[in-house]
Design an enzyme around this catalytic site. Structure first.
Site, mmCIF file in Angstrom:
data_model
loop_
_atom_site.group_PDB
_atom_site.id
_atom_site.type_symbol
_atom_site.label_atom_id
_atom_site.label_comp_id
_atom_site.label_asym_id
_atom_site.label_seq_id
_atom_site.Cartn_x
_atom_site.Cartn_y
_atom_site.Cartn_z
ATOM 1 N N ASN A 8 0.963 -1.213 -0.121
ATOM 2 C CA ASN A 8 -0.225 0.031 -0.047
ATOM 3 C C ASN A 8 0.765 1.403 0.169
ATOM 4 O O ASN A 8 1.599 1.447 0.997
ATOM 5 C CB ASN A 8 -0.840 0.037 1.157
ATOM 6 C CG ASN A 8 -2.030 1.174 1.143
ATOM 7 O OD1 ASN A 8 -1.729 2.111 0.558
ATOM 8 N ND2 ASN A 8 -3.259 1.083 1.959
ATOM 9 N N ASP A 61 1.132 -4.564 11.389
ATOM 10 C CA ASP A 61 0.315 -5.504 11.500
ATOM 11 C C ASP A 61 -0.817 -4.488 12.404
ATOM 12 O O ASP A 61 -0.637 -4.132 13.316
ATOM 13 C CB ASP A 61 0.392 -6.621 12.193
ATOM 14 C CG ASP A 61 -0.517 -8.026 11.689
ATOM 15 O OD1 ASP A 61 -0.975 -7.999 10.768
ATOM 16 O OD2 ASP A 61 -0.651 -8.835 12.547
ATOM 17 N N PHE A 166 -10.724 1.832 3.362
ATOM 18 C CA PHE A 166 -10.567 0.572 2.718
ATOM 19 C C PHE A 166 -11.061 -0.306 3.910
ATOM 20 O O PHE A 166 -11.058 0.196 4.989
ATOM 21 C CB PHE A 166 -9.101 0.477 2.039
ATOM 22 C CG PHE A 166 -8.131 0.365 3.134
ATOM 23 C CD1 PHE A 166 -7.431 -0.619 4.016
ATOM 24 C CD2 PHE A 166 -7.459 1.721 3.163
ATOM 25 C CE1 PHE A 166 -6.515 -0.413 4.909
ATOM 26 C CE2 PHE A 166 -6.468 1.951 4.118
ATOM 27 C CZ PHE A 166 -5.893 0.837 4.896
ATOM 28 N N GLY A 167 -11.140 -1.614 3.614
ATOM 29 C CA GLY A 167 -11.233 -2.683 4.778
ATOM 30 C C GLY A 167 -12.357 -2.211 5.510
ATOM 31 O O GLY A 167 -13.503 -2.083 5.022
ATOM 32 N N ASP A 169 -13.042 0.369 7.129
ATOM 33 C CA ASP A 169 -13.434 1.752 7.609
ATOM 34 C C ASP A 169 -14.765 2.347 7.372
ATOM 35 O O ASP A 169 -15.245 3.237 8.216
ATOM 36 C CB ASP A 169 -12.506 2.721 6.580
ATOM 37 C CG ASP A 169 -11.023 2.665 6.816
ATOM 38 O OD1 ASP A 169 -10.776 2.029 7.922
ATOM 39 O OD2 ASP A 169 -10.390 3.081 5.854
#
Length: 207
Positions: A8, A61, A166-167, A169
């Site tokens: 990313n 992570d 993303f994810g 969010d």
């Protein structure tokens, strides 16, 4: 040169906002071990990345930890999103509790092959296993030191809102706004990754 292990490019740009030194992206598929916590996963990745690149390496992570689900999906957040989907995880959280309180956590792991004191609070706690953990390639006495930094942002799980990010969010609301409704600058100012990067940058400037 600090190598940030990620696919990313946005993470690299965010890191450059906090660091005065040069940061470059490293696309490296390190081993993601199975663990109930983020720290040993990031530490293992940082060691592998340093061995691979031969330069200082930074691995992050992150995960979404839902209170009422005993921290699920946590370290398995990416897998849960891929298999269940962001909206289904959101439904599970809201079905378990109202409000569905949760937090995003990020752990940054840094390795440059040299020694330093164990990681600072809040990651260090009473034990130093995450910072000094070995993997199956090395003995305890020969473990590469890893420095850990953590960032946390509290919020709650809501119905999806917003088109950014993303994810998870769209379902994570902080102070009345989902991460997907924030601009990149607004999100970076309060995000778990930004908070971890701020701690890391302060320490790294003295390295």
């Amino acid at each position: 040169m600090l190598r940030y292990v990620t696919t990313n490019a946005g993470k690299v740009r965010e890191a450059r906002d906090y660091l005065d030194s040069e940061v470059s992206q490293l696309d490296f598929d390190y081993t993601e071990i199975q663990a109930p916590d983020l720290e040993p996963i990031a530490a293992r990745g940082a060691r592998e990345a340093y061995r691979h690149a031969g330069e200082p390496a930074l691995v992050d992570d992150a995960g979404l930890f839902v209170d009422a689900l005993d921290g699920f999906p946590g370290p398995y957040s990416a897998y849960a999103e891929e298999t269940l989907g962001m909206e289904r995880v959101g439904h599970l959280a809201r079905d378990a509790a109202d409000p569905a309180r949760a937090e995003f956590r990020c752990v940054l792991a840094y390795c440059d092959g040299d020694a330093f004191d164990a990681s600072p609070d809040p990651v260090d706690r009473a034990d130093r296993a995450a910072a000094a953990a070995t993997d199956d390639r090395e003995e305890q006495d020969d473990a590469l030191p890893v420095k850990l930094f953590s960032g946390v942002v509290r919020g709650r799980i809501v119905e999806p809102r917003g088109d950014g990010g993303f994810g998870y969010d769209p379902v994570f609301e902080h102070d009345g706004t989902t991460f997907a409704e924030m601009s990149a600058a607004e999100k970076n100012a309060v995000s778990h990754r930004g908070r971890a990067l701020e701690q890391f940058a302060e320490w790294y400037a003295t390295r």
